[in-house]
Scaffold this active site. Structure first.
Site, PDB file in Angstrom:
ATOM      1  N   SER A 485      76.849 -10.986  85.755  1.00 16.25           N
ATOM      2  CA  SER A 485      77.688 -11.717  86.357  1.00 16.25           C
ATOM      3  C   SER A 485      77.153 -13.612  86.100  1.00 16.25           C
ATOM      4  O   SER A 485      77.326 -14.155  85.529  1.00 16.25           O
ATOM      5  CB  SER A 485      77.498 -11.329  87.611  1.00 16.25           C
ATOM      6  OG  SER A 485      78.761 -11.964  88.245  1.00 16.25           O
ATOM      7  N   ASP A 496      75.390 -21.732  74.193  1.00 13.19           N
ATOM      8  CA  ASP A 496      76.295 -22.783  74.144  1.00 13.19           C
ATOM      9  C   ASP A 496      76.187 -23.666  73.858  1.00 13.19           C
ATOM     10  O   ASP A 496      76.515 -24.821  73.093  1.00 13.19           O
ATOM     11  CB  ASP A 496      77.495 -22.273  75.452  1.00 13.19           C
ATOM     12  CG  ASP A 496      78.877 -20.782  74.866  1.00 13.19           C
ATOM     13  OD1 ASP A 496      77.556 -20.864  74.388  1.00 13.19           O
ATOM     14  OD2 ASP A 496      78.734 -20.321  75.437  1.00 13.19           O
ATOM     15  N   LYS A 510      79.262  -8.277  82.616  1.00 12.17           N
ATOM     16  CA  LYS A 510      80.707  -7.900  83.855  1.00 12.17           C
ATOM     17  C   LYS A 510      81.207  -9.352  84.036  1.00 12.17           C
ATOM     18  O   LYS A 510      80.662 -10.712  84.582  1.00 12.17           O
ATOM     19  CB  LYS A 510      80.051  -7.905  85.697  1.00 12.17           C
ATOM     20  CG  LYS A 510      81.359  -7.867  86.488  1.00 12.17           C
ATOM     21  CD  LYS A 510      81.277  -6.921  86.940  1.00 12.17           C
ATOM     22  CE  LYS A 510      82.453  -7.073  88.404  1.00 12.17           C
ATOM     23  NZ  LYS A 510      82.589  -8.390  88.955  1.00 12.17           N
TER      24      LYS A 510
END
Length: 708
Positions: A485, A496, A510
């Protein structure tokens, strides 16, 4: 995970029309051939008007508000039918091929039944299962009454333990033979776990009598909840219906993770399985339980243990839950056991609330040698993404949060002149979305941190609005399968933005958001949004894939989003940022080569790889012998393989070898001593953490860009 802007309740605008109510009342009649004298004792289980209306509301809510909005058609009917059969008879030991042939007439009709509020077919299938389960319990009790010693364990026969895809028994005679073998297998497992015949007889007799008593207490609500969940969970595993009782206890059940034993639980056929341990909770601090352990009995204080095999999850939760400060005993089958090994241990935990300060981020120094030079790296362990909402909303200047604590720890580590930092997110199951965003902001200039796509296709962009970077030094993030999460959002952003090397295991996966919608009867928890990384990639299903992977410390087929049925797929959307040049990519191959050279013979890495490989091989051996001598020989071989792996690790580290595997209750002192020794370990003693530090040092040495 909850976020204020995402956690709004949908207003109930959809009311039933008079024609819809008429359809509810004028139900489709069942075939006359469906009347079963054997199931007459369950005839009192019938749907009522509130349940029929609730089912229609569930259909409408999912149609309008679920993230995917898939059609309710024959294809979904087939999926629901298959899921309902699996819920009722996961091991295929109650229904016969004749039953299935009879039920098959409804395979493509459940969509129509749901649209009209017709619950009768679902009740009919459930009643048939109750009848058969009752028959099995009577059969098993009758066999046990003759004594365990009356069963012949010298015959040459086998039993298939994984019956999820096994053929259905041809008829009731074939079913009874299956019951005979199933009972024999259960007895044999207990015999090999060193239970005496008389004790086995007493244990199973008590278990089956309790199960029979619980069958007689089945309520219509139990049937309705199972049936509607068979429908709801064709959408995704987190979309579930909660009956009025369970809805009332929902917050209490969830607080089991915070004010109970500190463990998130999940049904696993006849067992209840531990999915995750809450950081700083009683279970995690005890070092006596682990994810994938199975709970088979629960006791209050020193009272007698209650066998809970075959119980529903909510019933087990009620037994485990209790007043803060009280003790609960759990009998568990460790996940480290070989498949089919029923050897268990009993542990005692004291229920308590998890204090915020115990979940707080903490720092340590990792001292490593590089080419004869002592190097200091900082480690910041973040067990959860926490925020003292009460103090924050009250405007208190000293409110506690993950980001505030990490800022302080970074400053302290910089004062100690560390050459880089490792953020340790292992076992961090998430928490505050706001904190995941703000923590990301400490390491990037400014910009988006996570994207949230809603069911209507609208994309909300959460951003870090603070200018400047708080820490721009060398950084790695260590994750594992239980990093979930908010952890995945932070790790994904670091990857990223090319800000940190991500190292460790594939994360949980999740990547969806749920909300609770009240109904006229119970509540519906439904998925209405999905998280995406700033690269546009979803965190759903795949999680975050590390740049450099470590051996899995648990079977990802057992734990993780991808292990759940009907998990929503991975996908991607338009990226929120233009990815800059990756400073790590030119060196990844060399970093992996150096990592492999170090860990190919590292005792902890070798042990992790070989233990997982052994367990995966054993999981495939689902056909077991019902001949006691053969079964004992099979078990002895497995135990020797496990012992050899453990002793190989110990020998490589210069530790004392074991003569037998530690499993029995009398070894509690040894386990406690090991836990105490573990608490005294230095960061360098953690093989995965130390190797993460070495990879960071390799990066510092290889790349001139790293020494900013």
């Amino acid at each position: 995970m909850r976020h204020n802007s995402l956690n709004k309740r949908i207003s109930m605008k959809h009311t039933l029309t008079r024609s819809a109510l008429a359809l509810v009342i004028s139900l489709v009649a069942l075939p006359a051939s469906y009347a079963m004298s054997k199931a007459q004792q369950w005839d009192y289980l019938q749907p009522d008007r509130d349940q029929m209306i609730a089912s229609l509301n569930v259909v409408e809510l999912l149609k309008r508000h679920h993230y995917s909005k898939p059609p309710l058609d024959d294809a979904r009917s087939r999926k629901m039918y298959a899921g309902y059969l699996k819920m009722l008879d996961p091991a295929r030991v109650y229904f016969t091929a004749t039953d299935i042939q009879e039920f098959n007439r409804w395979e493509t009709q459940f969509d129509d039944f749901l649209k009209s509020g017709n619950l009768k077919p679902g009740y009919a299938m459930y009643n048939r299962q109750l009848s058969r389960q009752d028959q099995y319990l009577d059969y098993a009790l009758e066999k046990l009454s003759k004594g365990v010693d009356a069963i012949d364990f010298t015959l040459t026969e086998t039993f298939e333990t994984d019956r999820e895809k096994a053929p259905w028994a041809a008829d009731e005679e074939a079913l009874k033979d299956l019951w005979r073998k199933r009972l024999k297998d259960q007895i044999l497992r207990l015999k090999i776990a060193n239970k005496e015949p008389k004790a086995i007889e007493e244990l199973l007799t008590k278990r089956y009598k309790n199960q029979k008593k619980r069958l007689q207490q089945t309520r219509s609500e139990d049937v309705f909840q199972t049936y509607i969940n068979a429908f709801a969970q064709t959408y995704d595993p987190h979309t579930t219906y909660l009956s009025p009782d369970n809805a009332e206890n929902f917050d209490i059940n969830m607080s089991l993770s915070l004010e109970g034993i500190g463990a998130m639980l999940q049904s696993d056929n006849e067992h209840v399985k531990i999915v995750r341990l809450i950081p700083a909770g009683p279970a995690e601090k005890s070092k006596l339980v682990a994810p994938a352990d199975k709970i088979i009995a629960v006791g209050q204080g020193q009272k007698e243990l209650v066998d809970v095999i075959g119980w529903r999850l909510d019933e087990v939760v009620k037994l485990i839950r209790g007043p803060k400060g009280s003790q609960v005993r759990l009998e568990i089958i460790p996940a480290s056991n070989a498949p089919n090994d029923m050897t268990s241990k009993v542990i005692t935990l004291t229920r308590e609330a998890v204090k915020l300060e115990e979940q707080a981020a903490k720092k340590s120094i990792l001292n490593l040698d590089q080419d004869g030079r002592q190097v200091k790296l900082g480690v910041i362990e973040i067990p959860a993404f926490y925020l003292d909402f009460k103090a924050y909303r009250a405007g208190k200047p000293d409110y506690k949060s993950t980001t505030r604590d990490v800022k302080r720890l970074i400053t302290e580590l910089q004062d100690e002149q560390v050459e880089g930092i490792v953020i340790d997110l292992r076992n961090n199951g998430g928490g505050s979305l706001q904190e995941a965003t703000e923590l990301t902001g400490l390491f990037i200039e400014q910009g988006p941190t996570v994207l949230v796509r809603n069911s209507d296709g609208r994309i909300d962009v959460l951003t870090d609005d603070h200018e400047g970077v708080f820490y721009d030094g060398p950084l790695t993030v260590l994750v594992n399968r239980l990093s979930a999460s908010a952890s995945e959002i932070f790790a994904g952003a670091m990857q990223d933005y090319r800000r940190a090397l991500i190292i460790g295991g594939q994360t949980f996966g999740k990547g969806t958001v749920q909300t609770i919608q009240p109904l006229n009867h119970g509540e519906l928890k439904l998925t209405l949004a999905k998280f995406y990384r700033v690269s546009g990639k979803s965190t759903q299903h795949k999680g975050v894939i590390p740049d450099i992977s470590y051996p899995a410390d648990m079977d990802i087929n057992e734990i993780g989003e991808s292990a759940l049925p009907e998990a929503m797929p991975w996908d991607s959307i338009k990226p929120a940022i233009h990815l800059k040049k990756d400073p790590f990519q030119p060196f990844i191959a060399e970093l992996k080569q150096r990592h492999n050279a170090r860990t190919n013979n590292d005792p902890d890495f070798v042990f992790s790889r070989e233990r997982l490989a052994l367990n995966q091989r054993l999981q495939k051996d689902t056909l077991v012998s019902l001949n006691e001598a053969e079964r004992r020989a099979e078990y002895a071989k497995i135990e020797q393989k496990q012992l050899a792996l453990e002793n190989a690790r110990r020998a490589s580290k210069g530790e004392d070898l074991l003569k037998t595997l530690i499993k029995e209750d009398e070894d509690d002192q040894i386990i406690a001593a090991a836990a105490e020794k573990d608490a005294q370990k230095k960061p360098e003693d953690d093989a995965y953490l130390a190797e993460t530090g070495r990879i960071l040092l390799d990066w510092l040495k290889l790349s001139p860009m790293a020494s900013r």
